[in-house]
Design a protein around this motif. Sequence first.
Motif, PDB file in Angstrom:
ATOM      1  N   GLN A  12       0.947  -1.233  -0.165  1.00 23.30           N
ATOM      2  CA  GLN A  12       0.034  -0.023   0.028  1.00 23.30           C
ATOM      3  C   GLN A  12       1.044   1.322   0.001  1.00 23.30           C
ATOM      4  N   HIS A  73      -8.599   4.073   2.491  1.00 20.84           N
ATOM      5  CA  HIS A  73      -9.118   4.768   1.245  1.00 20.84           C
ATOM      6  C   HIS A  73      -7.972   5.038   0.124  1.00 20.84           C
ATOM      7  N   THR A  76      -6.772   1.908  -1.880  1.00 20.23           N
ATOM      8  CA  THR A  76      -7.750   1.839  -2.750  1.00 20.23           C
ATOM      9  C   THR A  76      -7.169   2.819  -4.096  1.00 20.23           C
ATOM     10  N   GLU A 109      -7.141  -5.628  -3.681  1.00 23.50           N
ATOM     11  CA  GLU A 109      -7.403  -4.128  -4.141  1.00 23.50           C
ATOM     12  C   GLU A 109      -7.097  -4.166  -5.353  1.00 23.50           C
ATOM     13  N   LYS A 113      -9.159  -3.553  -9.123  1.00 19.94           N
ATOM     14  CA  LYS A 113      -9.013  -2.265 -10.128  1.00 19.94           C
ATOM     15  C   LYS A 113      -8.576  -2.717 -11.339  1.00 19.94           C
TER      16      LYS A 113
END
Length: 149
Positions: A12, A73, A76, A109, A113
């Motif tokens: 992340q 958030h 993502t 995640e 996407k």
Amino acid sequence: MKKTIWIVVANQAISRIFEAASASGAIEEKISVIHPASRLREKDLVSDAPGRTYDRFGAGRHRTDPGSSQHAHEATGFAAEIASTMRDAVSKGAVGTLILIAPATFLGELRGKLDSVTLQHVTLEIVKDLTHLDAAGIRSRLPEFLPRH
């Protein structure tokens, strides 16, 4: 012309994209991106305190709990950026095969996407955080012959 293989190593906070010209060759780092917002504390990402509400009965008052954290958030959004880079490379015909290496939550995640065309080019997924390794260390964790699309 043979299409190259991209090995996308991410979590992340960091994304590193390596390239291999052949299925059994060495890999070389092409793109490296650091997402600084993922390293901040939750209170530094949010400008306000949580809202307050009253109890249904009585004079009690308490904070409301946000539905998700700001870190989730940010992760993502970063996954969407990485997916966009992969989608552009696949659509231009520069990349034929994608290998994804990421921790389980971020891999989910990232996979979420990806569009269906780009997802078809993913031939291998490894659930590990290898962002701290150099190119030789990452290559040693991959199969001897990388799967091709």
